[in-house]
Design an enzyme around this catalytic site. Structure first.
Site, mmCIF file in Angstrom:
data_model
loop_
_atom_site.group_PDB
_atom_site.id
_atom_site.type_symbol
_atom_site.label_atom_id
_atom_site.label_comp_id
_atom_site.label_asym_id
_atom_site.label_seq_id
_atom_site.Cartn_x
_atom_site.Cartn_y
_atom_site.Cartn_z
ATOM 1 N N ASP A 122 0.828 -1.205 0.000
ATOM 2 C CA ASP A 122 0.000 0.000 0.000
ATOM 3 C C ASP A 122 0.865 1.259 0.000
ATOM 4 O OD1 ASP A 122 -2.347 1.421 -0.037
ATOM 5 O OD2 ASP A 122 -2.776 1.181 2.102
ATOM 6 N N HIS A 131 2.271 3.519 -9.004
ATOM 7 C CA HIS A 131 2.052 2.091 -9.276
ATOM 8 C C HIS A 131 3.224 1.510 -10.073
ATOM 9 C CE1 HIS A 131 -1.855 2.314 -7.537
ATOM 10 N NE2 HIS A 131 -2.394 3.033 -8.495
ATOM 11 N N LEU A 166 10.369 -20.644 -5.232
ATOM 12 C CA LEU A 166 9.387 -19.821 -4.528
ATOM 13 C C LEU A 166 8.011 -19.905 -5.202
ATOM 14 C CD1 LEU A 166 8.860 -17.332 -2.496
ATOM 15 C CD2 LEU A 166 9.270 -15.906 -4.504
#
Ligand code: IPE
Ligand code: IPE
Ligand code: MG
Length: 246
Positions: A21, A38, A132
């Site tokens: 955020d 962004h 991962l």
């Protein structure tokens, strides 16, 4: 000593989830449009995926777009969707090279067809990777997921495949989008907001929560390691008393 060096290998969380955020505020502080934040945030994603991989964490979940984010201005949504496609295009080879397996959680049917297709393509291309596991939450919200699970369970009961007495934690888990994923031990939220915003409500029942003021585009690998270090120095009691743990 850096936080990275201080980490204890044996005490690593298996699964870390992050509410990324602060992109908009980061851009605003610089007098730029939100999308600029962004874009910068994508660079952080790259770094933190690397950091998680290097540390030896098995699962990393990133909250990229919530069900509620559909209520943002159309222009921001469109820009975010375009950014998603271009990010997938530019990252796919790196993910494959790094043996990363990509999964998504959320209502992908809500996404523009092109984004949906791209996401499925990359999930498919990485499905046999053994490194991962990177889980992207897209058009995700926990209440959506829980309601969905309830509907599926009800329908199974209606079809007499299961009965009411079969319902327990384990069965409920199987109907969540995270069925194959262990619960996160650590949940991080950046940008100084102290809320969960409809993220993994069921799964974080016993997660350690870590909040930082740092905005997502400013979040560095060392900040990630600091969060993991902080986690490693907590006593997780699960309802017991300290003496029972040590
Ligand atoms: C998080 O940053 C990214 C998404 C929700 C897509 P924000 O866009 O929420 O940034 P702030 O919170 O407005 O600063
Ligand atoms: C939560 O961030 C969702 C994502 C990070 C994708 P928001 O910025 O949408 O959350 P609120 O609205 O501040 O709670
Ligand atoms: Mg926000």
């Amino acid at each position: 000593m850096s936080f990275k060096e201080k980490l204890i290998k044996e005490k690593l969380p298996k699964h870390v989830a992050i509410i990324m955020d602060g992109n908009g505020r980061w851009a605003k502080k610089r007098g730029k449009a939100r999308i600029f934040g962004h874009k910068k945030g994508v660079e952080t994603v790259h770094k933190i995926v690397d950091a998680a991989d290097e540390t030896g964490i098995d699962y990393l979940t990133l909250y990229a777009f919530s069900t509620e984010n559909w209520n943002r201005p159309k222009a921001e949504i469109n820009a975010l969707m375009m950014l998603l496609v271009s990010t997938i295009n530019s990252e796919i080879n790196t993910l494959i090279k790094n043996n990363v397996r990509l999964l998504t959680i959320g209502n992908l049917d809500d996404l523009p067809k092109k984004v949906n297709r791209k996401m499925n393509e990359i999930v498919n291309k990485t499905k046999n990777n053994t490194g991962l596991t990177l889980i992207i939450a897209l058009s995700y919200s926990s209440r959506w997921e829980i309601i969905n699970a309830v509907k599926m369970i009800a329908s199974q009961i209606e079809q007499k495949n299961i009965s009411v007495k079969d319902i327990n934690n384990e069965l409920f888990n199987k109907f969540l989008t995270t069925a194959q994923i262990p619960d996160p031990e650590l949940l991080i939220r950046t940008s100084g907001e102290y809320r969960i915003s409809n993220f993994l409500l069921w799964q974080i029942a016993y997660s350690e929560l870590y909040f930082t003021e740092i905005l997502w585009p400013d979040f560095e690998k060392e900040d990630f390691y600091e969060a993991v270090y902080n986690f490693q120095n907590r006593e997780r009691r699960f309802g017991k008393i300290s003496e029972q743990i040590n």
